[in-house]
Design an enzyme around this catalytic site. Structure first.
Site, PDB file in Angstrom:
ATOM      1  N   GLN A 281       0.813  -1.219   0.000  1.00  0.00           N
ATOM      2  CA  GLN A 281       0.000   0.000   0.000  1.00  0.00           C
ATOM      3  C   GLN A 281       0.844   1.265   0.000  1.00  0.00           C
ATOM      4  O   GLN A 281       0.408   2.305  -0.491  1.00  0.00           O
ATOM      5  CB  GLN A 281      -0.933   0.012   1.224  1.00  0.00           C
TER       6      GLN A 281
ATOM      7  N   THR B   7       9.437 -18.380 -17.080  1.00  0.00           N
ATOM      8  CA  THR B   7       9.613 -17.369 -18.119  1.00  0.00           C
ATOM      9  C   THR B   7       9.082 -16.016 -17.641  1.00  0.00           C
ATOM     10  O   THR B   7       7.973 -15.927 -17.126  1.00  0.00           O
ATOM     11  CB  THR B   7       8.856 -17.795 -19.391  1.00  0.00           C
TER      12      THR B   7
ATOM     13  N   CYS C 273      -9.147  -9.048  -0.031  1.00  0.00           N
ATOM     14  CA  CYS C 273      -8.805 -10.469   0.091  1.00  0.00           C
ATOM     15  C   CYS C 273      -9.670 -11.189   1.116  1.00  0.00           C
ATOM     16  O   CYS C 273      -9.661 -12.410   1.187  1.00  0.00           O
ATOM     17  CB  CYS C 273      -7.330 -10.618   0.458  1.00  0.00           C
TER      18      CYS C 273
END
Length: 394
Positions: A180, A238, A326
């Site tokens: 944040q 990758t 969340c």
């Protein structure tokens, strides 16, 4: 919906048009795998190196100390799990706080099941760590201190420099979740003795699915993902070149506008706080009034249920939250609000509004005017509020 006022920028932000523009060629034209040896693909290695330097400069770090991840949660997991594994011979004690993001708290629970001990520090009524309590918690077997830079729910900014100095004096690694705080307030990893720092792109008008972990040169923590030699053999896979380019552009953009942007956010933040406190009774500002993120406003409204508040705001085109995105599916009150001493019934009536660069004063006037009516209506349906008013009048 005719009107949309987005006040949930702590959950995620709109990806800036110039960030999208910078990313596009790496989907369609410069799409080569940076690990390939031929020039077309290998050129992307130089592109990635440049983004490391941009991001490193933003926190006073070297480019080769920036390791790209899928976001803040992965970075937090990496910092804690890999440190625990690497330092196991020294000790198995970790110090954190009760108000951390669940990416830290749940990782600590994971480590506790594997024989590690975790001390969860209390905070004061504004959500600030008590430095004396931190010092008392340190033991000879303490291997890591992890304290978030600024809280994602109530916006309180921790005394990071002092915490870093304490960790440094005791030879303990110091990690901070700066998801944040990054590009919202100035950060200098050297001045604050930060050994590891987590951040995420989608909190600063960058893309989702990309973040980084800063690891100070000389810090010996283990690799997190095994496979190829990417990220100097510490995080295989990758590289997400479009995401990395987007993150670099978002950081460059955020750093260049930091002072002006956050100055505007502070002015609007304080205006919103004043209007709510002056016009809506029985409310409480959560978090420190001064040591606070520029864009964060968090209130608890007595005799109001937070979920109903959010639904009715949504009906008026206002996007806000009751806490971390969340944990939005949880019926439990915020662990952060409980940690600062709020009773369950007040914690349940919390509202987090986080401003962005597109927020206007007119938006906030509409929000407060809407909020006043909604709170009044919800309290009108509350038997507890009715009883409270009767007692006040007697």
């Amino acid at each position: 919906m005719d009107k949309l006022i987005y006040l949930d920028n702590a959950a995620t932000t709109r990806t800036a048009p110039e960030v999208v523009e910078a990313m596009l060629p790496y989907f369609t034209e410069n799409y080569g795998n940076p690990s390939s040896v031929y020039g077309f693909a290998a050129a992307n290695k130089d592109v990635i190196t440049r983004q490391r330097e941009i991001i490193g400069d933003a926190i006073g770090a070297k480019g080769n100390e920036i390791y790209f991840t899928a976001g803040g949660s992965e970075s937090d997991n990496w910092a804690l799990k890999a440190t625990a594994e690497a330092c196991e011979s020294k000790g198995k004690h970790i110090i954190t706080t009760k108000i951390e993001h669940h990416a830290i708290l749940h990782t600590c629970e994971y480590l506790e099941k594997r024989g590690y001990e975790v001390t969860y520090l209390d905070v004061d009524e504004n959500g600030i760590v008590k430095l004396d309590e931190l010092k008392k918690a340190i033991r000879p077997d303490t291997i890591l201190i992890s304290v978030m830079y600024a809280n994602n729910e109530i916006g309180s900014i921790q005394p990071i420099r002092e915490i870093g100095e304490i960790a440094h004096e005791h030879g303990i690694l110091f990690h901070t979740d700066a998801v944040q705080a990054f590009c919202q307030i100035p950060i200098d990893v050297n001045a604050c003795h930060i050994d590891m720092l987590s951040a995420s792109g989608h909190k600063l008008n960058g893309p989702k699915g990309i973040g980084f972990l800063y690891i100070r040169t000389g810090v010996k923590i283990r690799s997190f993902v095994h496979g190829g030699a990417q990220e100097r053999k510490r995080r295989a896979g990758t590289e997400n070149v479009p995401g990395i380019v987007g993150l670099g552009k978002a950081v460059e953009r955020a750093v260049s506008s930091l002072e002006e942007r956050t100055g505007k956010e502070r002015e609007l933040r304080d205006y919103l706080i004043r209007r709510i406190e002056n016009e809506i009774p029985y409310c409480r500002l959560n978090g420190d009034r001064e040591k606070r993120l520029p864009n964060n406003v968090n209130f608890s409204f007595q005799f109001v249920e937070g979920e109903s508040l959010l639904i009715m705001l949504d009906m008026k085109g206002i996007c806000a939250s009751s806490g971390s995105a969340c944990t939005s599916g949880s019926l439990d009150p915020s662990h952060v609000l409980l940690a600062i001493g709020l009773p369950h019934e007040i914690a349940h009536g919390s509202l987090r509004m986080t401003l962005g660069e597109e927020t206007t004063k007119e938006d906030l006037d509409y929000v407060v005017d809407s909020l006043k009516g909604i709170v009044e209506n919800l309290r009108g349906m509350s038997p507890l509020y009715e009883d409270f008013i009767k007692k006040q009048n007697n």
